[in-house]
Design a protein around this motif. Structure first.
Motif, PDB file in Angstrom:
ATOM      1  N   GLY A   1       0.787  -1.225   0.000  1.00  0.00           N
ATOM      2  CA  GLY A   1       0.000   0.000   0.000  1.00  0.00           C
ATOM      3  C   GLY A   1       0.815   1.269   0.000  1.00  0.00           C
ATOM      4  N   ASP A   2       2.152   1.183   0.165  1.00  0.00           N
ATOM      5  CA  ASP A   2       2.972   2.394   0.140  1.00  0.00           C
ATOM      6  C   ASP A   2       2.949   3.010  -1.250  1.00  0.00           C
ATOM      7  OD1 ASP A   2       3.596   1.982   2.737  1.00  0.00           O
ATOM      8  OD2 ASP A   2       5.636   1.232   2.390  1.00  0.00           O
ATOM      9  N   PRO A   3       2.947   4.353  -1.335  1.00  0.00           N
ATOM     10  CA  PRO A   3       2.979   4.999  -2.650  1.00  0.00           C
ATOM     11  C   PRO A   3       4.328   4.780  -3.325  1.00  0.00           C
ATOM     12  CG  PRO A   3       3.227   6.624  -0.917  1.00  0.00           C
ATOM     13  CD  PRO A   3       2.900   5.333  -0.237  1.00  0.00           C
ATOM     14  N   LEU A   4       4.327   4.781  -4.635  1.00  0.00           N
ATOM     15  CA  LEU A   4       5.556   4.602  -5.399  1.00  0.00           C
ATOM     16  C   LEU A   4       6.277   5.946  -5.483  1.00  0.00           C
ATOM     17  CD1 LEU A   4       7.258   2.649  -7.108  1.00  0.00           C
ATOM     18  CD2 LEU A   4       6.005   3.436  -9.107  1.00  0.00           C
ATOM     19  N   THR A   5       7.238   6.140  -4.595  1.00  0.00           N
ATOM     20  CA  THR A   5       7.994   7.405  -4.562  1.00  0.00           C
ATOM     21  C   THR A   5       9.418   7.214  -5.032  1.00  0.00           C
ATOM     22  OG1 THR A   5       8.586   6.981  -2.264  1.00  0.00           O
ATOM     23  CG2 THR A   5       6.630   8.309  -2.655  1.00  0.00           C
ATOM     24  N   PHE A   6       9.743   6.010  -5.474  1.00  0.00           N
ATOM     25  CA  PHE A   6      11.109   5.718  -5.884  1.00  0.00           C
ATOM     26  C   PHE A   6      11.056   4.712  -7.021  1.00  0.00           C
ATOM     27  CE2 PHE A   6      14.457   2.431  -5.309  1.00  0.00           C
ATOM     28  CZ  PHE A   6      15.547   3.184  -5.718  1.00  0.00           C
ATOM     29  N   GLN A   7      11.821   4.956  -8.104  1.00  0.00           N
ATOM     30  CA  GLN A   7      11.889   4.046  -9.246  1.00  0.00           C
ATOM     31  C   GLN A   7      13.347   3.846  -9.636  1.00  0.00           C
ATOM     32  OE1 GLN A   7       9.006   4.793 -12.455  1.00  0.00           O
ATOM     33  NE2 GLN A   7       8.159   6.438 -11.182  1.00  0.00           N
ATOM     34  N   ASN A   8      13.658   2.631 -10.068  1.00  0.00           N
ATOM     35  CA  ASN A   8      15.037   2.313 -10.444  1.00  0.00           C
ATOM     36  C   ASN A   8      15.028   1.378 -11.650  1.00  0.00           C
ATOM     37  OD1 ASN A   8      17.826   2.534 -10.022  1.00  0.00           O
ATOM     38  ND2 ASN A   8      17.884   0.555  -8.987  1.00  0.00           N
TER      39      ASN A   8
END
Length: 727
Positions: free
Chosen positions: A92-99
């Protein structure tokens, strides 16, 4: 590879990492090596852990450093109900990081492309799309960055692909092996417009509902959710708490918090070596497992899918046992020694309490000091654990200290048959006094018990001319006796005779004969130079004075005493023996004189010395006597001569052993030449060095015989310029 088709409008998302720092609960990560689908992986993580792992800038390094292959993580394209893809993690955490790995994610190509009015191409940059490729944006498409919107990548944001990064798609195909293309972000604002052209359908990597896997070096890629891959689960580190209650010497009750998720049972470790399995949230440790006065550390592990979670820990002591056989083993007027038996189990220390005082002891006995004489004390002893959190039942005892000694014991009003005895009460408490009088044969002459307010008594019915020993003993609790105080007195005094004195260097002994037919006390007065230095009282016809000055003239005056009466005094004088001075040294000298110094004997009164200087070689001798002087100068001496110095302490007609030293006057040197003629029947014998050395040694032996070390002299060989000739 799926192909793109354009309908209406589409904007291509250029993805880069958005580094967002955020706090989270402490987590543990668990790589799972079995290959399963994404759904199976998530189900297993939810059952045995918390969820598939959520990656952040803070944990990605920790997670991937233990990976050996591509693995599922908790991200999929259409996980949430939102119309937008890639918005939420599985937890449920928002996607605030992408790699993302370059070329991922793959976008669907069935939307209209967006073409910037100003192309992504400079004179030094390979354009993002060449002339044979339908551009990503048409002239009618609004770009991701307009005049009123903060761009997706600002001037202060590092894009996920820079000038050295392989672009998402090259001019011929969007794949991960394409040649690097340098992309320069547009300097002008772009506008999306509708295009009448369609892009070729070349996006064969596109997956409609994809799941995300992390490569072993940390980059992300899309995979079909039905692919079989290893996966990584995570779980918030469990930090529950264990509570103890009803702690006794041999048991304790424990209760703890439930573990998260599907907990099968709980496992208890007691001090690291005892395992207990329990299905409940409570447990009672009983007599079979606990020892009194012992520290226990209990770890409660929640077991989840046959895996121990982080333990809940509690430490506590069991109640120590009660001490036994508490008693006093030694009692004085100011101290009481207590002893007891160690209880079963363990004890870290004992606490002794009395009169608002506390004493710690690590042994089964202790001596309590600084007590009041003749006082009643109640002592309680408890065994304790190290942190003083638990203690045993009390053991108690009552003890009186012995009363102190009376003081100022005095005899007065002596007659031929009685005397008055008085005293001062001791320090502390007392319940009364016991008074006794005895003769030299230890026969009781008088006994009486006195109340604590009676401080004097008349001792009667005493024999005439007898030495009497009187004692007073303080009582506590009516019968406990303290140390007695004694004094000796006499009836009917008699004069002494035959006073005889003998001395050492620091003591004087006087003896005499008492008056016939009676025994009495004697007062002895010691005088030095007419002044009284000591006065003493004795019951025997002798006395010794110590710590006297050496070489001093002492006078002893003796009187017989009975009550207020004294016999005529008898006196005699004598010198203490002299002790020798020390450290005799020659302080300075020249050709004709020597100054000698010495140290006085310890504890000397008037110092009188006899000094002597002599020379055995010249037959000289000087002598003199000095008083209170520690140096002497001898003049008229002969240069280069060895002199013998002696200094003795003088006391009356007696002299001490000498302190001695030898010293030479400064030599006034004169050179004398001696010539020797050598004759020999053998040719050249006189010319050898051996012959010369023999002659020189013979000369030295002769001079040593004549002069010795009494004068300063030296003999040296001086070679002649002409060689000796044999005759």
């Amino acid at each position: 590879m799926p192909k793109f088709s354009l309908h209406d409008k589409v904007c291509v998302l250029l993805s880069w990492a958005v580094m967002v720092m955020h706090g989270a609960a402490e987590q543990d990560y668990f790589p799972q090596l079995n290959n399963v689908t994404w759904h199976e992986a998530r189900n297993h993580c939810q059952a045995c852990f918390k969820e598939l792992v959520t990656l952040t800038p803070d944990n990605i390094h920790t997670v991937v450093q233990n990976l050996t292959s591509e693995s599922w993580i908790g991200l999929r394209k259409n996980f949430s109900t939102s119309s937008m893809s890639w918005t939420r993690w599985a937890n449920g955490d928002p996607l605030t990081f992408q790699n993302w790995y370059p070329g991922w994610p793959v976008l669907k190509s069935s939307f209209p492309a967006c073409l910037a009015t100003t192309p992504y191409m400079s004179s030094t940059t390979t354009p993002y799309m060449n002339s044979t490729t339908t551009p990503y944006m048409s002239s009618t498409t609004t770009p991701y960055m307009n005049s009123t919107t903060t761009p997706y990548m600002s001037s202060t944001t590092t894009p996920y692909m820079n000038s050295t990064t392989t672009p998402y798609m090259n001019s011929t195909a969007a794949n991960t092996t394409a040649a690097p293309v340098t992309i320069t972000p547009p300097s002008l604002q772009a506008e999306c417009v509708r295009s009448s052209m369609l892009l070729p359908t070349t996006d064969d990597k596109y997956i409609e509902d994809s799941c995300v896997a992390v490569l072993r070096f940390g980059a992300w890629v899309e995979r079909n959710c039905l692919d079989l891959l290893p996966f990584v689960c995570y779980e918030d580190r469990f930090t529950g708490q264990v509570n103890k209650s009803n702690v006794t010497s041999s048991s304790a009750s424990l209760a703890w918090q439930p573990g998260p998720g599907n907990i099968s049972h709980y496992r208890l470790e007691v001090n690291g070596d005892k395992n207990v399995t329990c299905d409940n949230l409570t447990y009672h440790l009983d007599l079979d497992s606990l020892t009194p006065g012992t520290r226990y550390e209990v770890k409660v592990f929640a077991v989840k899918c046959e895996r121990d979670l982080n333990p809940q820990v509690v430490s506590f002591y069991t109640k120590p046992g009660q001490v036994k056989n508490l008693k006093d083993t030694m009692v004085t007027d100011t101290s009481i020694t207590l002893s007891w038996n160690k209880p079963d189990g363990n004890v870290d220390f004992y606490l002794i309490e009395f009169n608002n005082r506390l004493i710690n002891s690590s042994t089964t006995n202790t001596t309590v000091v600084d007590l009041t004489p003749g006082n009643l004390y109640t002592f309680t002893v408890t065994s304790r654990v190290a942190d003083n959190s638990l203690w045993s039942e009390e053991s108690r005892t009552n003890v009186y200290t012995r009363p102190g000694k009376v003081s100022n014991l005095m005899v007065s009003d002596n007659t031929n048959m009685s005397l008055v005895l008085s005293w001062a009460p001791p320090v502390g408490n007392t319940s009364g006094f016991w008074v006794k009088a005895m003769n030299d044969n230890n026969h009781d002459l008088f006994q009486r018990k006195m109340s604590k307010t009676e401080l004097n008594v008349t001792v009667t019915n005493l024999p005439e001319g007898t030495r009497i020993t009187l004692s007073v003993t303080a009582l506590a609790n009516g019968f406990l006796e303290g140390d007695n105080e004694t004094i000796v007195s006499y009836t009917a005094p008699g004069p002494i005779s035959n006073l005889s004195l003998s001395t050492t260097s620091s003591s004087l002994n006087a003896t005499w004969v008492p008056h016939a037919g009676s025994h009495s006390n004697f007062t002895i007065e010691l005088q030095l130079d007419g002044k009284t230095t000591r006065t003493t009282l004795t019951t025997t016809p002798n006395v010794t004075f110590g710590d006297l000055k050496t070489a001093a003239n002492y006078t002893v005056i003796v009187c017989s005493v009975s009550g207020q009466f004294k016999s005529p005094p008898v006196q005699s004088s004598i010198f203490t023996l002299p002790t020798p001075p020390s450290n005799a040294v020659a302080n300075s000298s020249n050709k004709n004189s020597i100054v000698f110094n010495w140290k006085a004997p310890a504890n000397i009164a008037t110092a009188k010395y006899n000094v002597t200087l002599s020379s055995t070689f010249w037959g000289q001798r000087w002598s003199d006597t000095v008083v209170n002087q520690l140096s002497y100068t001898f003049d008229g001496l002969t240069s280069g001569t060895k002199y013998y110095f002696e200094v003795r302490t003088v006391a009356g007609q007696q002299e001490s052993d000498p302190a001695t030293v030898t010293h030479y006057t400064v030599a006034e040197k004169t050179e004398i030449s001696l010539s020797a003629l050598c004759s020999s029947a053998e040719p050249l014998l006189c010319a050898t060095d051996a012959t010369k050395d023999v002659v020189l040694q013979q000369l030295k032996a002769r001079f040593t015989e004549l002069l010795g070390d009494n004068v300063v002299w030296d003999l040296k060989k001086q070679e002649s310029e002409n060689k000796a000739k044999a005759i």
